[in-house]
Write an enzyme that holds these catalytic residues in place. Structure first.
Site, PDB file in Angstrom:
ATOM      1  N   LYS A   1      -8.756  -1.316   1.082  1.00 19.02           N
ATOM      2  CA  LYS A   1      -9.817  -1.813   1.968  1.00 19.02           C
ATOM      3  C   LYS A   1     -10.585  -2.878   1.218  1.00 19.02           C
ATOM      4  CE  LYS A   1      -9.538  -0.101   5.984  1.00 19.02           C
ATOM      5  NZ  LYS A   1      -9.234  -1.056   7.052  1.00 19.02           N
TER       6      LYS A   1
ATOM      7  N   GLU B   1       0.816  -1.219   0.000  1.00 18.29           N
ATOM      8  CA  GLU B   1       0.000   0.000   0.000  1.00 18.29           C
ATOM      9  C   GLU B   1       0.845   1.263   0.000  1.00 18.29           C
ATOM     10  OE1 GLU B   1      -3.782   2.012   2.412  1.00 18.29           O
ATOM     11  OE2 GLU B   1      -2.992   0.059   3.023  1.00 18.29           O
TER      12      GLU B   1
END
Length: 470
Positions: A290, A274
């Site tokens: 997410k 990420e």
């Protein structure tokens, strides 16, 4: 003044350079170990910074970026457009608890590893790899000299020093990295054996984690929050060096935003998928993750899982909440009307999991710099919750151990002001013969506690592979 540059043989690998400099102080590596054209193209390595700054604990009202901002102003240098984006400058890490410098926040009870909340170094030389072009460069600025002739001499001397070190590759044994005795098991918060994993413990029992998830859901139903990220901390022995740990992690769980920071008797070893923030000029972007599913063995099953993730109302809602939170954070430092979402809830595949990933972009106002951007958004919304401050209060109440580097960031700010950074997930913290890593997930009203607990183990699978094969 531009830096001095020398192109090196393309045969020089990241692993070879890591071995060559493993004993140098404050080694830092930003590594695209999972190669992707846009996200995983470059790697950077440096060590022995000319200045360092360490912040041990957060203090409300403290400006943690005062010193690195001064370095950025004093030692600003033009970049060379045709070379990789990080060509020397400030690099370091930010721990999750650094947010206590800007907001009055509670802190979890246990902090066994005692990692500083921030470390900054001013790095005057850098090894750069362009994996797409298969080219490698050595760049040297001559910091901390400011007079042109002295700076050029310093840069030239550094180039020669680094090349000599590359020609005399050696490996630093783990024993000489630890300046204090190893932890004893009694030094840690209460631990619970992780089912099916020899020698790995968690700071939650399975039943306690399920109860903590239910408590988060109660807070959501009471209207306190919409979402909170809850994690468990895993603990295991590691008697080899941090560079050994990184090599194994790089092999078994490659990631586009991987990295290593080795400082004195502690280290951060990351296989993060990420990106937190990227800034080029006034243009910025963030890529929150997410929504997660475990990878499947057969291609057909893997595609089915990918489609299931894309169509999951719960996971999409979780992602969209964080996109809204980050748009709000960015609006504090960006020009009005410049924030956009060019990618919303796209499925991306990694070594052990698939994720839903969004991308938000904006333009910094002329009155703001990347240090203001970091302050406005840290810690990242994808690993806190919404609203962020109340979610962080609940996290500190329910998680027994401080997060430390987990959910913080490994970052660089180049001498030309370029910023890139990751979210420190899928990451180990090493100190005094032990490693810890955390795994968590966003809890929303629709969450099923057992499924959320199992998701943390799916996310930790790449880390557990390393420990199983040690």
């Amino acid at each position: 003044m531009r830096p001095l540059v020398e192109e090196l043989p393309s045969s020089l690998t990241v692993e070879e350079a890591l071995t060559a400099f493993s004993s140098w102080p404050d080694l830092v590596l930003f590594d695209s170990a999972m190669l992707r054209t846009r996200l995983g193209r470059f790697s950077f390595l440096s060590a022995d910074p000319v200045f360092t700054e360490t912040i041990e604990r957060p203090k409300l009202g403290l400006d943690p970026f005062f010193q690195p901002r001064e370095w950025s102003r004093r030692f600003r240098s033009d970049s060379i457009p045709e070379l990789p984006p990080f060509q020397g400058g400030v690099a370091g890490h930010l721990s999750y608890e650094l947010g206590g410098c800007w907001e009055r926040l509670p802190i979890a009870r246990w902090d066994e590893f005692q990692i500083p909340v921030a470390f900054f170094g001013l790095y005057d030389w850098i090894l750069c790899w362009d994996h797409q072009e298969r080219r490698t460069w050595l760049i040297s600025h001559g910091f901390p000299e400011v007079e042109p002739a002295a700076r050029e001499r310093r840069a030239s001397d550094r180039l020669a020093q680094i090349k000599r070190q590359l020609q005399s590759v050696h490996h630093q044994p783990a024993e000489s990295l630890a300046s204090a005795a190893n932890f004893a098991p009694s030094d840690f918060a209460p631990q619970f054996e992780l089912s099916g994993e020899s020698g790995v413990t968690s700071n939650f029992s399975r039943s306690a984690y399920l109860l903590a998830i239910e408590r988060v859901i109660e807070y959501i139903r009471a209207g306190d929050i919409f979402q909170a990220n809850l994690s468990q901390r895993l603990l295991a022995r590691w008697t080899k060096s941090p560079t050994d740990l990184y090599r194994r992690l790089r092999l078994l769980n490659p990631a586009p935003f991987a990295g290593l920071l080795q400082h004195a008797d502690w280290a951060i070893v990351s296989a993060s998928p990420e990106r937190f923030l990227k800034g080029t000029g006034q243009q910025i972007e963030t890529r929150p993750i997410k929504g997660t599913r475990q990878r499947r063995v057969t291609p057909e099953a893997d595609l089915f899982t990918r489609d299931e993730l894309r169509e999951s109302e719960k996971d999409i809602a979780e992602n969209v909440m964080i996109v809204d939170l980050l748009r709000n954070d960015l609006s504090r430092v960006c020009d009005a009307g410049t924030i956009s979402v060019p990618q919303l809830c796209a499925a991306e595949s990694y070594e052990t999991v698939q994720h839903l990933v969004s991308e938000i972009r904006g333009r910094l106002t002329n009155q703001r710099d990347v240090w203001d951007l970091l302050q406005a958004t840290f810690p990242g919304g994808s690993i806190t919750g919404a609203p962020k401050l109340r979610a962080m209060e609940i996290i500190a109440e329910l998680e027994p151990t401080v997060r430390g580097p987990y959910c913080g960031s490994l970052f660089y700010v180049g001498a030309d002001g370029t910023l890139d950074s990751n979210i420190l997930i899928r990451s180990f913290v090493w100190r005094r013969g032990w490693v810890q890593c955390c795994a968590g997930g966003g809890i929303v009203a629709q969450s099923e506690p057992i499924a959320e607990y199992e998701e943390t183990l799916h996310k930790a699978e790449g880390m557990l592979r390393v420990l199983r094969n040690s």
